[in-house]
Design an enzyme around this catalytic site. Structure first.
Site, mmCIF file in Angstrom:
data_model
loop_
_atom_site.group_PDB
_atom_site.id
_atom_site.type_symbol
_atom_site.label_atom_id
_atom_site.label_comp_id
_atom_site.label_asym_id
_atom_site.label_seq_id
_atom_site.Cartn_x
_atom_site.Cartn_y
_atom_site.Cartn_z
ATOM 1 N N MET A 1 0.837 -1.169 0.000
ATOM 2 C CA MET A 1 0.000 0.000 0.000
ATOM 3 C C MET A 1 0.890 1.242 0.000
ATOM 4 O O MET A 1 1.499 1.565 0.999
ATOM 5 C CB MET A 1 -0.896 -0.013 1.244
ATOM 6 C CG MET A 1 -1.505 1.321 1.527
ATOM 7 S SD MET A 1 -2.388 1.549 3.092
ATOM 8 C CE MET A 1 -2.676 -0.023 3.745
ATOM 9 N N PRO A 2 1.001 1.933 -1.128
ATOM 10 C CA PRO A 2 1.796 3.157 -1.137
ATOM 11 C C PRO A 2 1.061 4.291 -0.424
ATOM 12 O O PRO A 2 -0.151 4.456 -0.586
ATOM 13 C CB PRO A 2 1.970 3.462 -2.618
ATOM 14 C CG PRO A 2 0.873 2.746 -3.305
ATOM 15 C CD PRO A 2 0.514 1.581 -2.453
#
EC number: 5.3.2.-
Length: 70
Positions: A1-2
């Site tokens: 998850m950026p």
């Protein structure tokens, strides 16, 4: 998850910020194959008095420029 954090001076329109959010999301998707639903964007707006370069805040620089241009 950026998680992408952006610090910027306040004053931009809601539309400008939405365009930035969209562009950053698309960049994460295309560059690292992040699923769209996993991309998180955090915008942190700050007052011009709270950001400085070279010993002067942006507010002070703006005031100096206004005096020169008057």
């Amino acid at each position: 998850m950026p998680i992408i954090e952006v610090n910027l001076l306040e004053g931009r329109s809601a539309e400008d910020k939405e365009r930035l959010i969209h562009a950053l999301t698309e960049a994460a998707i295309s560059s690292i194959a992040a699923p769209r639903e996993s991309v998180r964007i955090i915008l942190r707006e700050m007052q011009a008095e709270h950001f400085a370069v070279g010993g002067l805040s942006f507010a002070a620089k703006a005031a100096e420029a206004a005096l020169r241009d008057a």
